[in-house]
Design a protein around this motif. Structure first.
Motif, short mmCIF file in Angstrom:
data_model
loop_
_atom_site.label_atom_id
_atom_site.label_comp_id
_atom_site.label_asym_id
_atom_site.label_seq_id
_atom_site.Cartn_x
_atom_site.Cartn_y
_atom_site.Cartn_z
N THR A 1 28.21 -15.39 -5.68
CA THR A 1 27.69 -15.97 -4.43
C THR A 1 26.33 -15.17 -3.95
O THR A 1 25.63 -15.57 -3.09
CB THR A 1 28.71 -16.31 -3.14
N HIS A 2 26.48 -14.11 -4.30
CA HIS A 2 25.25 -13.16 -4.12
C HIS A 2 23.78 -13.44 -4.70
O HIS A 2 22.74 -13.11 -4.36
CB HIS A 2 25.36 -11.58 -4.22
N THR B 1 20.70 -9.96 -7.19
CA THR B 1 20.44 -11.18 -6.38
C THR B 1 19.72 -11.89 -7.69
O THR B 1 19.49 -13.16 -7.40
CB THR B 1 19.83 -11.07 -5.26
N PRO C 1 26.84 -6.68 -7.08
CA PRO C 1 26.38 -7.57 -6.03
C PRO C 1 25.15 -7.49 -5.69
O PRO C 1 24.37 -8.34 -4.81
CB PRO C 1 27.51 -7.04 -4.79
N LYS C 2 24.26 -6.22 -5.83
CA LYS C 2 23.00 -6.08 -5.45
C LYS C 2 21.88 -7.00 -6.38
O LYS C 2 20.87 -7.16 -6.26
CB LYS C 2 22.54 -4.78 -5.54
N ASN D 1 16.97 -5.35 -7.61
CA ASN D 1 17.76 -6.38 -7.48
C ASN D 1 17.74 -7.31 -8.45
O ASN D 1 18.32 -8.50 -8.54
CB ASN D 1 17.74 -7.02 -6.15
N ASN E 1 23.76 -19.38 -1.66
CA ASN E 1 22.47 -18.50 -1.45
C ASN E 1 21.45 -18.95 -2.37
O ASN E 1 20.27 -18.22 -2.45
CB ASN E 1 22.93 -17.07 -1.38
#
Length: 306
Positions: A62-63, A42, A39-40, A18, A86
């Protein structure tokens, strides 16, 4: 202009679980579209690049949970940076930031923050303090969030105050406009009434003049027959007979004097006087002369019979 795709190869090749490491990639802009497709990822490391700004669509990532932007040339963050709700770990070490966007107060998940080596506003610098260890960086995140919340609240109050002022100004303007419109309506109403009254007076005056014009011929026609039908003639003004009366009085007085003298000469003892003798002689001659005329004699007889 160097992008991640030219020096760092495909972003997916750099993705480790990630975590995506794009540090030391000589980037001067962020490949937002490529990042949004991951999206993974983070955890994103963009440290040690040449970034001066972040595009506004960067805030759509936003992830993200951990973001490293240290050792770039960032002068400001996007106004909607607070959309990264987040985000828990943010490293902004060694940039050119002076202030933070007000939306920063929305980063409620933020637990760690480093703002060292930035030309921060004195107030913000004092609130941030040093970030020399884990504890201080956590304190920095907490204090800066509280400060930005206060700034946001102040700005909101100021916005509300200005909004209220604008509303009051708008109300006053609307009231003024209504008063002005009412005044204009009243003026138009008064002018209309005055115009109506003026026209009414003009109409009445014309009507009265017409009636007067119609009356004049009637008076003339009514008066003309009277003069022809033998109406009473006007009495002539009384003559001045003051002088006539005076002459008449004088004649009467003279006649009385003559009559008195005649009576005295024929009845009294004065008949023997020479004057009376002459008077009697004249009287007898006049009487004889008058009797010689038949008309006079007839008048005298008629008079004697009466």
């Amino acid at each position: 202009m160097t992008k991640a795709g030219s020096k760092g190869g495909n972003l997916r090749d750099k993705l480790d679980g990630n975590e995506l490491d794009l540090s030391l990639s000589d980037l001067n802009e962020v490949p937002v579209k490529e990042l949004a497709a991951l999206p993974k990822a983070t955890i994103l490391d963009l440290s040690c690049n040449k970034l001066t700004t972040l595009p506004s669509d960067f805030c759509g990532l936003t992830h993200l949970v951990k973001l490293d932007l240290s050792k770039n040339k960032l002068r400001q963050l996007p106004a909607d940076f607070g959309r990264l709700v987040n985000l828990q770990h943010l490293d902004l070490l060694n940039n050119r930031l002076v202030t933070l966007p007000v939306s920063f107060a929305q980063l409620k998940s933020l637990k760690w923050l480093d703002l060292k080596d930035n030309p921060l506003d004195p107030v913000l610098a004092k609130v941030a303090g040093d970030c020399l260890d884990e504890k201080q960086c956590k304190q920095c995140a907490n204090k800066v969030l509280q400060h930005m919340k206060a700034v946001q609240a102040d700005q909101e109050r100021e916005r509300q105050r200005r909004l209220e002022i604008d509303r009051e100004a708008e109300k006053k303007w609307e009231a003024k406009q209504r008063a002005k419109e009412a005044q204009e309506r009243e003026l138009r109403k008064r002018e209309k009434a005055e115009e109506k009254e003026r026209r009414r007076k003009e109409y009445d005056a014309l009507k009265a003049a017409k009636r007067e014009q119609e009356k004049k011929p009637k008076k003339e026609t009514n008066q003309a027959p009277k003069s022809k039908s033998g109406s009473r003639p006007r009495k002539p003004p009384p003559r001045k007979h003051t002088r006539s009366w005076a002459v008449l009085k004088l004649l009467l007085l003279l006649l009385l004097c003559v009559a008195g003298g005649l009576v005295a000469c024929r009845v009294t003892e004065l008949q023997q006087q020479p004057l009376c003798t002459s008077v009697n002689t004249i009287y007898d001659n006049v009487v004889r002369s008058l009797r010689s005329h038949d008309i006079v004699q007839w008048v005298l007889q008629t008079d004697s019979q009466q």
